[in-house]
Design a protein around this motif. Structure first.
Motif, PDB file in Angstrom:
ATOM      1  N   PRO A  27       0.827  -1.214   0.000  1.00  0.00           N
ATOM      2  CA  PRO A  27       0.000   0.000   0.000  1.00  0.00           C
ATOM      3  C   PRO A  27       0.861   1.263   0.000  1.00  0.00           C
ATOM      4  O   PRO A  27       1.889   1.325   0.675  1.00  0.00           O
ATOM      5  N   ILE A  28       0.446   2.253  -0.770  1.00  0.00           N
ATOM      6  CA  ILE A  28       1.161   3.530  -0.814  1.00  0.00           C
ATOM      7  C   ILE A  28       1.120   4.161   0.574  1.00  0.00           C
ATOM      8  O   ILE A  28       0.063   4.246   1.194  1.00  0.00           O
ATOM      9  N   SER A  29       2.268   4.586   1.046  1.00  0.00           N
ATOM     10  CA  SER A  29       2.374   5.131   2.395  1.00  0.00           C
ATOM     11  C   SER A  29       2.696   6.625   2.395  1.00  0.00           C
ATOM     12  O   SER A  29       2.096   7.396   3.140  1.00  0.00           O
ATOM     13  N   THR A  30       3.662   7.033   1.551  1.00  0.00           N
ATOM     14  CA  THR A  30       4.154   8.407   1.578  1.00  0.00           C
ATOM     15  C   THR A  30       4.024   9.055   0.204  1.00  0.00           C
ATOM     16  O   THR A  30       4.496   8.512  -0.789  1.00  0.00           O
ATOM     17  N   ILE A  31       3.389  10.213   0.177  1.00  0.00           N
ATOM     18  CA  ILE A  31       3.197  10.969  -1.061  1.00  0.00           C
ATOM     19  C   ILE A  31       3.985  12.270  -0.975  1.00  0.00           C
ATOM     20  O   ILE A  31       4.012  12.926   0.068  1.00  0.00           O
ATOM     21  N   LEU A  32       4.620  12.620  -2.077  1.00  0.00           N
ATOM     22  CA  LEU A  32       5.330  13.895  -2.180  1.00  0.00           C
ATOM     23  C   LEU A  32       4.678  14.747  -3.255  1.00  0.00           C
ATOM     24  O   LEU A  32       4.673  14.374  -4.427  1.00  0.00           O
ATOM     25  N   PHE A  33       4.099  15.869  -2.859  1.00  0.00           N
ATOM     26  CA  PHE A  33       3.600  16.856  -3.808  1.00  0.00           C
ATOM     27  C   PHE A  33       4.707  17.864  -4.102  1.00  0.00           C
ATOM     28  O   PHE A  33       5.285  18.457  -3.177  1.00  0.00           O
ATOM     29  N   ILE A  34       5.006  18.063  -5.366  1.00  0.00           N
ATOM     30  CA  ILE A  34       5.841  19.175  -5.801  1.00  0.00           C
ATOM     31  C   ILE A  34       4.891  20.192  -6.414  1.00  0.00           C
ATOM     32  O   ILE A  34       4.246  19.922  -7.430  1.00  0.00           O
ATOM     33  N   VAL A  35       4.772  21.364  -5.781  1.00  0.00           N
ATOM     34  CA  VAL A  35       3.744  22.319  -6.197  1.00  0.00           C
ATOM     35  C   VAL A  35       4.319  23.720  -6.338  1.00  0.00           C
ATOM     36  O   VAL A  35       5.381  24.037  -5.790  1.00  0.00           O
ATOM     37  N   GLU A  36       3.586  24.569  -7.069  1.00  0.00           N
ATOM     38  CA  GLU A  36       3.969  25.970  -7.231  1.00  0.00           C
ATOM     39  C   GLU A  36       3.433  26.821  -6.085  1.00  0.00           C
ATOM     40  O   GLU A  36       4.053  27.786  -5.669  1.00  0.00           O
ATOM     41  N   ALA A  37       2.241  26.478  -5.595  1.00  0.00           N
ATOM     42  CA  ALA A  37       1.590  27.245  -4.542  1.00  0.00           C
ATOM     43  C   ALA A  37       1.047  26.281  -3.493  1.00  0.00           C
ATOM     44  O   ALA A  37       1.180  25.063  -3.631  1.00  0.00           O
ATOM     45  N   LEU A  38       0.413  26.826  -2.459  1.00  0.00           N
ATOM     46  CA  LEU A  38       0.092  25.992  -1.308  1.00  0.00           C
ATOM     47  C   LEU A  38      -1.388  25.932  -0.915  1.00  0.00           C
ATOM     48  O   LEU A  38      -1.712  25.905   0.273  1.00  0.00           O
ATOM     49  N   PRO A  39      -2.328  25.891  -1.848  1.00  0.00           N
ATOM     50  CA  PRO A  39      -3.738  25.825  -1.442  1.00  0.00           C
ATOM     51  C   PRO A  39      -4.101  24.509  -0.762  1.00  0.00           C
ATOM     52  O   PRO A  39      -5.071  24.451  -0.004  1.00  0.00           O
ATOM     53  N   LEU A  40      -3.338  23.450  -1.031  1.00  0.00           N
ATOM     54  CA  LEU A  40      -3.665  22.139  -0.480  1.00  0.00           C
ATOM     55  C   LEU A  40      -3.281  21.985   0.985  1.00  0.00           C
ATOM     56  O   LEU A  40      -3.713  21.046   1.643  1.00  0.00           O
ATOM     57  N   ASP A 247      -7.125  22.335  -6.717  1.00  0.00           N
ATOM     58  CA  ASP A 247      -7.219  21.925  -5.311  1.00  0.00           C
ATOM     59  C   ASP A 247      -8.214  20.782  -5.162  1.00  0.00           C
ATOM     60  O   ASP A 247      -7.931  19.750  -4.522  1.00  0.00           O
ATOM     61  N   GLN A 248      -9.377  20.940  -5.766  1.00  0.00           N
ATOM     62  CA  GLN A 248     -10.428  19.925  -5.669  1.00  0.00           C
ATOM     63  C   GLN A 248      -9.993  18.607  -6.298  1.00  0.00           C
ATOM     64  O   GLN A 248     -10.172  17.531  -5.719  1.00  0.00           O
ATOM     65  N   THR A 249      -9.410  18.691  -7.498  1.00  0.00           N
ATOM     66  CA  THR A 249      -9.012  17.473  -8.193  1.00  0.00           C
ATOM     67  C   THR A 249      -7.855  16.772  -7.478  1.00  0.00           C
ATOM     68  O   THR A 249      -7.856  15.541  -7.344  1.00  0.00           O
ATOM     69  N   ALA A 250      -6.885  17.545  -6.994  1.00  0.00           N
ATOM     70  CA  ALA A 250      -5.762  16.943  -6.274  1.00  0.00           C
ATOM     71  C   ALA A 250      -6.241  16.216  -5.027  1.00  0.00           C
ATOM     72  O   ALA A 250      -5.726  15.138  -4.676  1.00  0.00           O
ATOM     73  N   THR A 251      -7.244  16.776  -4.360  1.00  0.00           N
ATOM     74  CA  THR A 251      -7.819  16.114  -3.182  1.00  0.00           C
ATOM     75  C   THR A 251      -8.495  14.810  -3.575  1.00  0.00           C
ATOM     76  O   THR A 251      -8.345  13.783  -2.892  1.00  0.00           O
ATOM     77  N   GLN A 252      -9.214  14.826  -4.682  1.00  0.00           N
ATOM     78  CA  GLN A 252      -9.867  13.614  -5.164  1.00  0.00           C
ATOM     79  C   GLN A 252      -8.836  12.544  -5.523  1.00  0.00           C
ATOM     80  O   GLN A 252      -9.053  11.349  -5.279  1.00  0.00           O
ATOM     81  N   VAL A 253      -7.718  12.974  -6.089  1.00  0.00           N
ATOM     82  CA  VAL A 253      -6.642  12.035  -6.432  1.00  0.00           C
ATOM     83  C   VAL A 253      -6.109  11.364  -5.172  1.00  0.00           C
ATOM     84  O   VAL A 253      -5.942  10.138  -5.122  1.00  0.00           O
ATOM     85  N   VAL A 254      -5.845  12.151  -4.137  1.00  0.00           N
ATOM     86  CA  VAL A 254      -5.318  11.583  -2.893  1.00  0.00           C
ATOM     87  C   VAL A 254      -6.355  10.690  -2.221  1.00  0.00           C
ATOM     88  O   VAL A 254      -6.027   9.621  -1.690  1.00  0.00           O
ATOM     89  N   ASP A 255      -7.613  11.115  -2.240  1.00  0.00           N
ATOM     90  CA  ASP A 255      -8.679  10.266  -1.689  1.00  0.00           C
ATOM     91  C   ASP A 255      -8.700   8.903  -2.378  1.00  0.00           C
ATOM     92  O   ASP A 255      -8.889   7.861  -1.723  1.00  0.00           O
ATOM     93  N   TYR A 256      -8.512   8.912  -3.693  1.00  0.00           N
ATOM     94  CA  TYR A 256      -8.530   7.651  -4.436  1.00  0.00           C
ATOM     95  C   TYR A 256      -7.300   6.795  -4.109  1.00  0.00           C
ATOM     96  O   TYR A 256      -7.394   5.572  -3.996  1.00  0.00           O
ATOM     97  N   ILE A 257      -6.160   7.433  -3.950  1.00  0.00           N
ATOM     98  CA  ILE A 257      -4.904   6.710  -3.682  1.00  0.00           C
ATOM     99  C   ILE A 257      -4.926   6.040  -2.313  1.00  0.00           C
ATOM    100  O   ILE A 257      -4.360   4.953  -2.140  1.00  0.00           O
ATOM    101  N   SER A 258      -5.599   6.648  -1.333  1.00  0.00           N
ATOM    102  CA  SER A 258      -5.587   6.152   0.042  1.00  0.00           C
ATOM    103  C   SER A 258      -5.975   4.669   0.112  1.00  0.00           C
ATOM    104  O   SER A 258      -7.028   4.261  -0.388  1.00  0.00           O
ATOM    105  N   GLY A 259      -5.093   3.882   0.723  1.00  0.00           N
ATOM    106  CA  GLY A 259      -5.345   2.460   0.913  1.00  0.00           C
ATOM    107  C   GLY A 259      -5.023   1.576  -0.270  1.00  0.00           C
ATOM    108  O   GLY A 259      -5.202   0.352  -0.208  1.00  0.00           O
ATOM    109  N   LYS A 260      -4.515   2.170  -1.369  1.00  0.00           N
ATOM    110  CA  LYS A 260      -4.226   1.400  -2.569  1.00  0.00           C
ATOM    111  C   LYS A 260      -2.729   1.204  -2.795  1.00  0.00           C
ATOM    112  O   LYS A 260      -1.908   1.934  -2.243  1.00  0.00           O
ATOM    113  N   CYS A 261      -2.409   0.229  -3.626  1.00  0.00           N
ATOM    114  CA  CYS A 261      -1.028  -0.012  -4.071  1.00  0.00           C
ATOM    115  C   CYS A 261      -0.823   0.676  -5.410  1.00  0.00           C
ATOM    116  O   CYS A 261      -1.789   1.028  -6.102  1.00  0.00           O
ATOM    117  N   LEU A 262       0.433   0.830  -5.790  1.00  0.00           N
ATOM    118  CA  LEU A 262       0.724   1.454  -7.080  1.00  0.00           C
ATOM    119  C   LEU A 262       0.054   0.725  -8.229  1.00  0.00           C
ATOM    120  O   LEU A 262      -0.451   1.347  -9.158  1.00  0.00           O
TER     121      LEU A 262
END
Length: 265
Positions: A27-40, A247-262
């Protein structure tokens, strides 16, 4: 199948394949966001790292915390020490990505940011794309093999299930260090078959490929490059609204990733 007796290279290959499979099935444990700004940062309720994991004196900023069972790191280049402007472009992006991977050991990199889109390729203001492939459009080296190196085309990590679940658009991303588009850049972008263009994606992809960390690219369209409005004007006009969509889409992406493997993405 067992390798032939004494075939050490085959043994090494089998061991490597087993290791990769083991990682993919964890399961994916650690995520690294490389971003231009910080709304998340607020969305994930992250904390600023005041005891920086980065070298003393660099302007890079890290926020971290836990969200739905994931360790989430958001890192941005910060402000240029001399001029106080955001550290945009490929140099900042590559340095930040390298240092972050070394320090944080992520399972997955997500480069989330804004991009210019091409109306002729179906892009509209506010669209959010997942990039299928990334390349440079301003590294022109007209020498055999060096020309291919300059373009630096790389596939993004494939996420077919994520794309289907979130119903996101897919397009190729082209990266350069200028906000505008010269005629030579335009020719290269067309050759790259790009739908969107930005100023850091291919640099992030280069480092991710070097360090063997899967990377995905989530890009929201702020301006139509082949439209009739000046790029700086249209970019600033749409930045706030498009950042909210990202912001909304990135949150949805992380929600989907939670608990899953690559391999499940």
């Amino acid at each position: 199948m067992a390798p032939p007796h004494g075939d050490k290279s085959a043994e090494v290959k089998e061991e490597a394949a087993a290791a990769v499979s083991s990682v993919d099935n964890r399961p994916i444990s650690t995520i690294l966001f490389i971003v231009e700004a910080l709304p998340l940062v607020k969305k994930f309720q992250l904390t600023e790292d005041l005891n920086s994991v980065f070298p003393k004196g660099v302007p890079w900023v890290r926020f971290y915390g836990n969200y739905k069972g994931l360790t989430v790191n958001i890192v941005c280049p910060g402000k240029d020490p001399a001029l106080g402007v955001d550290g945009v472009g490929t140099v900042s992006a590559s340095l930040v990505t390298y240092a972050s991977v070394q320090a944080l050991k992520p399972d997955l990199i997500i480069n989330a940011g804004t991009a210019g889109g091409f109306g002729a390729k179906g892009a509209s203001i506010g669209d959010v794309f997942i990039s299928s492939e990334v390349a440079f459009h301003d590294r022109r080296i007209p020498i055999p093999v060096f020309d291919i190196y300059g373009v630096g085309s790389r596939k993004a990590f494939a996420t077919p299930n994520l794309l289907k679940e979130l119903n996101l658009k897919v397009g190729k991303l082209s990266t350069g260090d200028s906000l505008d588009m010269s005629p030579m850049d335009e020719a290269s972008i067309i050759a790259n078959d790009a739908t969107i263009k930005d100023m850091e994606g291919a640099a992030v992809a280069y480092v991710a490929d070097l360090l063997k960390v899967p990377a995905i690219f989530v890009k929201a369209v702020t301006d139509i490059v082949d439209g009739d409005k000046p790029t700086p004007e249209e970019f600033l006009e749409n930045l706030v609204a498009v950042t909210a969509a990202l912001d909304q889409t990135a949150t949805q992406v992380v929600d989907y990733i939670s608990g899953k493997c690559l391999v499940e993405l």
